[in-house]
Design a protein around this motif. Structure first.
Motif, mmCIF file in Angstrom:
data_model
loop_
_atom_site.group_PDB
_atom_site.id
_atom_site.type_symbol
_atom_site.label_atom_id
_atom_site.label_comp_id
_atom_site.label_asym_id
_atom_site.label_seq_id
_atom_site.Cartn_x
_atom_site.Cartn_y
_atom_site.Cartn_z
ATOM 1 N N THR A 1 0.811 -1.220 0.000
ATOM 2 C CA THR A 1 0.000 0.000 0.000
ATOM 3 C C THR A 1 0.844 1.270 0.000
ATOM 4 O OG1 THR A 1 -1.830 -1.145 1.087
ATOM 5 C CG2 THR A 1 -1.823 1.248 1.213
ATOM 6 N N PRO A 2 1.917 1.391 0.835
ATOM 7 C CA PRO A 2 2.727 2.630 0.782
ATOM 8 C C PRO A 2 3.326 2.891 -0.591
ATOM 9 C CG PRO A 2 3.227 1.363 2.770
ATOM 10 C CD PRO A 2 2.365 0.487 1.912
ATOM 11 N N PHE B 1 2.905 5.986 -5.710
ATOM 12 C CA PHE B 1 2.777 5.874 -7.173
ATOM 13 C C PHE B 1 1.552 6.639 -7.677
ATOM 14 C CE2 PHE B 1 0.930 3.528 -10.788
ATOM 15 C CZ PHE B 1 1.946 3.699 -11.703
ATOM 16 N N PHE B 2 0.369 6.390 -7.062
ATOM 17 C CA PHE B 2 -0.856 7.062 -7.503
ATOM 18 C C PHE B 2 -0.788 8.557 -7.223
ATOM 19 C CE2 PHE B 2 -2.875 2.743 -6.788
ATOM 20 C CZ PHE B 2 -2.992 2.482 -8.138
ATOM 21 N N GLN C 1 -2.051 12.047 -9.470
ATOM 22 C CA GLN C 1 -2.528 13.103 -8.576
ATOM 23 C C GLN C 1 -3.694 12.614 -7.720
ATOM 24 O OE1 GLN C 1 -2.104 14.023 -12.116
ATOM 25 N NE2 GLN C 1 -0.011 14.139 -11.376
ATOM 26 N N SER C 2 -3.540 11.445 -7.120
ATOM 27 C CA SER C 2 -4.601 10.845 -6.321
ATOM 28 C C SER C 2 -4.092 10.553 -4.910
ATOM 29 C CB SER C 2 -5.100 9.549 -6.968
ATOM 30 O OG SER C 2 -6.003 8.875 -6.122
ATOM 31 N N ASN C 3 -4.854 10.968 -3.903
ATOM 32 C CA ASN C 3 -4.492 10.672 -2.517
ATOM 33 C C ASN C 3 -5.481 9.702 -1.875
ATOM 34 O OD1 ASN C 3 -6.720 12.275 -2.341
ATOM 35 N ND2 ASN C 3 -5.809 13.830 -1.003
ATOM 36 N N ARG C 4 -6.335 9.080 -2.710
ATOM 37 C CA ARG C 4 -7.335 8.155 -2.187
ATOM 38 C C ARG C 4 -7.611 7.098 -3.253
ATOM 39 N NH1 ARG C 4 -12.091 11.409 -0.547
ATOM 40 N NH2 ARG C 4 -10.791 11.848 1.277
ATOM 41 N N ALA D 1 -6.282 -0.254 0.371
ATOM 42 C CA ALA D 1 -7.022 1.005 0.365
ATOM 43 C C ALA D 1 -6.185 2.080 1.037
ATOM 44 C CB ALA D 1 -8.361 0.838 1.080
ATOM 45 N N HIS D 2 -6.465 3.321 0.677
ATOM 46 C CA HIS D 2 -5.764 4.458 1.276
ATOM 47 C C HIS D 2 -6.740 5.610 1.435
ATOM 48 C CE1 HIS D 2 -2.523 7.070 2.432
ATOM 49 N NE2 HIS D 2 -2.847 7.932 1.487
ATOM 50 N N ASN D 3 -6.796 6.154 2.656
ATOM 51 C CA ASN D 3 -7.702 7.263 2.995
ATOM 52 C C ASN D 3 -9.167 6.898 2.785
ATOM 53 O OD1 ASN D 3 -5.716 8.966 3.875
ATOM 54 N ND2 ASN D 3 -5.529 10.096 1.945
ATOM 55 N N VAL D 4 -9.496 5.621 2.958
ATOM 56 C CA VAL D 4 -10.873 5.149 2.829
ATOM 57 C C VAL D 4 -11.184 4.269 4.042
ATOM 58 C CG1 VAL D 4 -12.531 3.848 1.457
ATOM 59 C CG2 VAL D 4 -10.762 5.188 0.315
#
Length: 624
Positions: free
Chosen positions: A102-103, A108-109, A114-117, A133-136
Motif C-alpha cells: 500500500t505505501p 505511485f498514484f 494526482q490521487s491521494n485516495r 485502500a488508502h484514505n478510505v
C-alpha cells in the motif's frame, strides 16, 4: 520533455507598440518645437524602446528557466518510474500480503495520477474484493465485493487505460460500490487486464487542485501510457500467482489419488517420479522463467524445462511473422534441424495464414495430439515432416489479439506416450511462457518510450549518448572510424515567432521523417534538443562524413515542409558540423565538443553549409 506555452501574438504587440511610439515621437520632431523639447522627445523614445526590450528579454529568460526546470522534473520522474517498473517485476504479489504494498502504491498514484485516495480490487475466486485502500474507511470490508459475472465486470473486461467513472451513471453497478463512489467522490478507474482475464481494478479520487512541481507556464509532456504500463505489472503478477495455485492443486490431486488407490509413490521408479510428478521442481523454476528479460533466453529455458520434466526429445517453436501473419519456425532444441526436416533454415518452415491448417490451430484448444491434425490436410508438408519425425504434441501460445505461436514436442526419450499429467504441466509451462513474453514486450515498450522523442519520433539525447558511447567503444576495439554530425535549423526561432509553435512542431516532425529516409540503416539519428539533431555514422571517415553532410543539407534545403494550418509550404536551411573518431577526438565528450565547434563555425560563416572540425576552429570560435 516540455514545451513553452507562448504565442506569436506577444511579439506582434511588442512590434506594434514600438511602431506607434516611433510614429508619435517622429510627429513631435516634425512640429516646430523648441530644440530642448525635441531632445526630450528623443530621450523619452529611447527610454521607452529600451524598457520594452528589457521587459521582453526578461520574459524570454524566465520562460527558458521554466523549460529547464520542466525538463529536469520530467527526467527525474521518468527515472523513478523506470525503477518502480523493475521493482514491481521482481515482487511476488500474493493476495494475502498485497496490503504490504500500500505505501508504494500510495506514492505511485499520488505522483503519477494526482490521487491521494484509492481502492484496489483483486479477483478472488468468483468475486472481486478490496485488498488495499488508502484514505478510505471500510468497517465491513468483507462485504465490499463484486461478482465476476456482473454487468460491471463484463464492461471492465473490454476496457483499457484510464477511465472516467461517469459511465457508472448508465451501467448497472453493485450498490456497495456505488455508495463508496458517492461517499468518497471517486472519479477514475484503471482495469488490471491481461490477455486471459481481468485480475482486478483500481478506483481513484484525483485532486484537480493538487499543485505540480512544474510551473503553470510549462506544459508537461511525460507520456501518460508509461504509468499504465507499470501498473499493469500487478495484473501480470496476479496471473502468475493463479498459475502457481494451479500447480499446487495438481500436486495435491496427484498425491490424493495415490493414497486412495493404496499406491506408495516411494516404491515407484525414482527417475520416472522425478520427471513426471516433481511439480515442486517446476514451481521452483517458475521464478527463473519470470526473471528472464530476453526473448531467446526465455524460450531456451522453457524448452529445457519441457525436455527435463516432460522427457521431450525435441522442442520446436514457431512464431507469427509481423509482415504477413504466417507462422514461421524460429527456435529448435534437440537434434539438428536439417536432420529432422531436411531444411537448413528454420524460416523455411511455415504455416500460411488463412490456410486450412492455420485456421484449425487458431480455433483449436490449447493442447492437442498431432495425429488429430491428419484429417485437416494430408498434403501439408510441415505436418507430414512433423509426424514422420515422431512429434506427438502441439500447444498454442496465445498472444494479443488473434496472434499466436506454436510449440511442438517430439517423442519422449523413454519411448512412452505423454500422459494426462504431462499435458497439464505443459499447459502451465505454456501459460508461464506467454506471461513472461508479455512482460518482456512491456519492458521493451517502456524502454522504447523512454528513448523516443515525442515530437519527431527520433531517439532522444539519452539514447544518443548511450549509443555514441557504445559505438565509440566498438570503433576503438576493432580499430575503425566513427563520424558524428551535429546540425541545427537556421533561424528556427524566427520561424516559430512568425508561424507559431504548432507550425514549428509540424516542421520538426516532418524533418524527423526526412532524416529517417536519408540516413543509412546502420546510422543512428537523434534529436539533441530544441532544433538541434545528431547523426552517428559508424565506419565513416572525413570524406564520407562531408559527402553525407552535403547531401543531407541539400535534401533539407529542397524539401517542401507543409503547414497544415496555413496550407502553405516552407523551405528551411541547416548548418552542419562534423568530427571523426579517432582523428579529432578519442573520447565521447571530446567528439561531441569537436562536432559542436564545427557547427558553430558553419553558423558564424554564413549558415547553410557543412564544416568538418579542424584544430584551428577552436581559437576562431573563442574569438567570435
Amino acid at each position: 520533455m516540455a514545451k513553452l506555452t507562448t504565442f506569436g501574438k506577444e511579439h506582434l504587440v511588442f512590434v506594434a507598440r514600438i511602431l506607434f511610439s516611433f510614429v508619435f515621437f517622429s510627429f513631435l520632431l516634425v512640429i516646430d518645437f523648441a530644440i530642448h523639447l525635441k531632445l526630450i522627445s528623443v530621450f523619452l523614445f529611447i527610454l521607452l524602446v529600451g524598457g520594452y526590450a528589457f521587459l521582453s528579454f526578461s520574459k524570454q529568460r524566465q520562460r527558458c528557466n521554466f523549460l529547464v526546470q520542466a525538463q529536469k522534473h520530467n527526467s527525474q520522474k521518468l527515472e523513478r518510474l523506470y525503477g518502480l517498473s523493475g521493482e514491481l517485476s521482481k515482487t511476488s504479489f500474493i493476495r494475502d500480503k498485497l496490503t504490504e504494498t500500500t505505501p508504494t502504491l500510495t506514492n505511485f498514484f499520488g505522483e503519477y495520477f494526482q490521487s491521494n485516495r484509492f481502492l484496489l480490487f483483486v479477483k478472488k475466486g468468483n468475486v472481486y474484493q478490496v485488498l488495499a485502500a488508502h484514505n478510505v474507511t471500510l468497517p465491513k470490508r468483507s462485504r465490499v465485493s463484486i461478482k465476476s459475472k456482473s454487468e460491471f465486470i463484463s464492461w471492465l473486461k473490454s476496457a483499457d487505460g484510464l477511465k472516467d467513472l461517469k459511465f457508472m451513471q448508465t451501467t448497472k453497478v453493485p450498490s456497495s460500490l456505488r455508495s463508496l463512489q458517492k461517499e468518497y467522490q471517486f472519479d477514475r478507474l484503471i482495469p488490471l487486464l491481461t490477455e486471459s482475464n481481468l485480475w482486478g481494478f483500481v478506483i481513484l479520487k484525483t485532486d484537480e487542485k493538487s499543485t505540480s512541481q512544474i510551473p503553470s507556464q510549462v506544459e508537461p509532456l511525460l507520456d501518460e501510457k508509461l504509468p499504465l504500463f507499470v501498473l499493469n505489472q500487478i495484473a501480470l503478477n496476479l496471473e502468475k500467482e493463479s498459475i502457481s495455485n494451479k500447480l499446487k492443486e495438481i500436486e495435491k490431486k496427484s498425491n490424493t489419488n495415490a493414497k486412495q488407490t493404496g499406491i506408495d509413490l516411494s516404491v515407484l521408479n525414482r527417475d520416472l517420479k522425478r520427471k513426471i510428478f516433481d511439480l515442486n521442481a517446476v514451481l521452483g523454476m517458475a521464478q527463473n522463467i519470470y526473471s528472464v528479460m530476453e526473448e531467446e533466453g526465455l524460450f531456451s529455458t522453457l524448452a529445457r524445462m519441457m525436455q527435463d520434466h516432460l522427457g521431450a526429445k525435441s522442442v520446436f517453436l514457431m512464431f507469427p511473422n509481423k509482415e504477413n501473419g504466417d507462422i514461421v519456425g524460429k527456435y529448435f532444441y534437440g537434434a539438428h534441424t536439417s536432420d529432422i526436416f531436411g531444411k537448413e533454415s528454420l524460416s523455411e518452415l511455415r504455416i500460411e495464414k488463412g490456410k486450412a491448417l492455420y485456421n484449425w490451430i487458431k480455433n483449436e484448444k490449447q493442447i492437442w495430439h498431432l495425429y488429430t491434425m491428419q484429417r485437416i490436410s494430408h498434403e501439408e508438408e510441415l505436418l507430414k515432416a512433423l509426424l514422420a519425425s515422431g512429434f506427438q504434441i502441439g500447444a498454442k501460445l496465445a498472444f494479443s489479439g488473434d496472434s499466436f505461436g506454436i510449440v511442438f514436442l517430439g517423442e519422449k526419450t523413454d519411448g512412452a506416450k505423454y500422459r494426462q499429467i504431462d499435458l497439464e504441466i505443459l499447459a502451465i509451462l505454456v501459460d508461464m511462457g506467454v506471461i513472461t513474453y508479455q512482460n518482456i514486450r512491456h519492458f521493451k515498450s517502456i524502454e522504447e518510450l523512454s528513448y523516443t522523442d515525442s515530437i519527431t519520433g527520433l531517439y532522444n539525447y539519452r539514447y544518443f549518448y548511450k549509443r555514441l558511447t557504445e559505438e565509440t567503444f566498438r570503433a576503438k576495439r576493432f580499430g575503425r572510424k566513427l563520424a558524428l554530425v551535429i546540425f541545427d535549423i537556421d533561424d528556427f526561432k524566427i520561424y516559430n515567432d512568425t508561424y507559431g509553435h504548432q507550425a514549428g512542431d509540424q516542421l520538426l516532425k516532418q524533418l524527423g521523417e526526412l532524416l529517417t529516409r536519408t540516413v543509412r540503416s546502420i546510422d543512428v539519428v537523434s534529436r539533441y534538443g530544441g532544433e538541434e539533431f545528431c547523426v552517428i555514422m559508424p565506419e565513416s571517415d572525413q570524406q564520407e562524413c562531408l559527402k553525407f553532410a552535403e547531401r543531407l543539407r541539400k535534401n533539407i534545403m529542397n524539401f517542401p515542409f507543409k503547414d497544415e494550418h496555413l496550407k502553405q509550404e516552407h523551405n528551411i536551411t541547416v548548418s552542419l558540423g562534423g568530427a571523426i573518431y579517432p582523428y579529432d577526438a578519442r573520447s565521447v565528450d571530446r567528439l561531441i565538443y569537436c562536432a559542436d565547434m564545427a557547427l558553430l563555425k558553419a553558423k558564424s560563416t554564413g549558415k547553410n553549409r557543412s564544416v568538418l572540425y579542424q584544430e584551428k576552429l577552436v581559437a576562431v570560435n573563442h574569438s567570435v
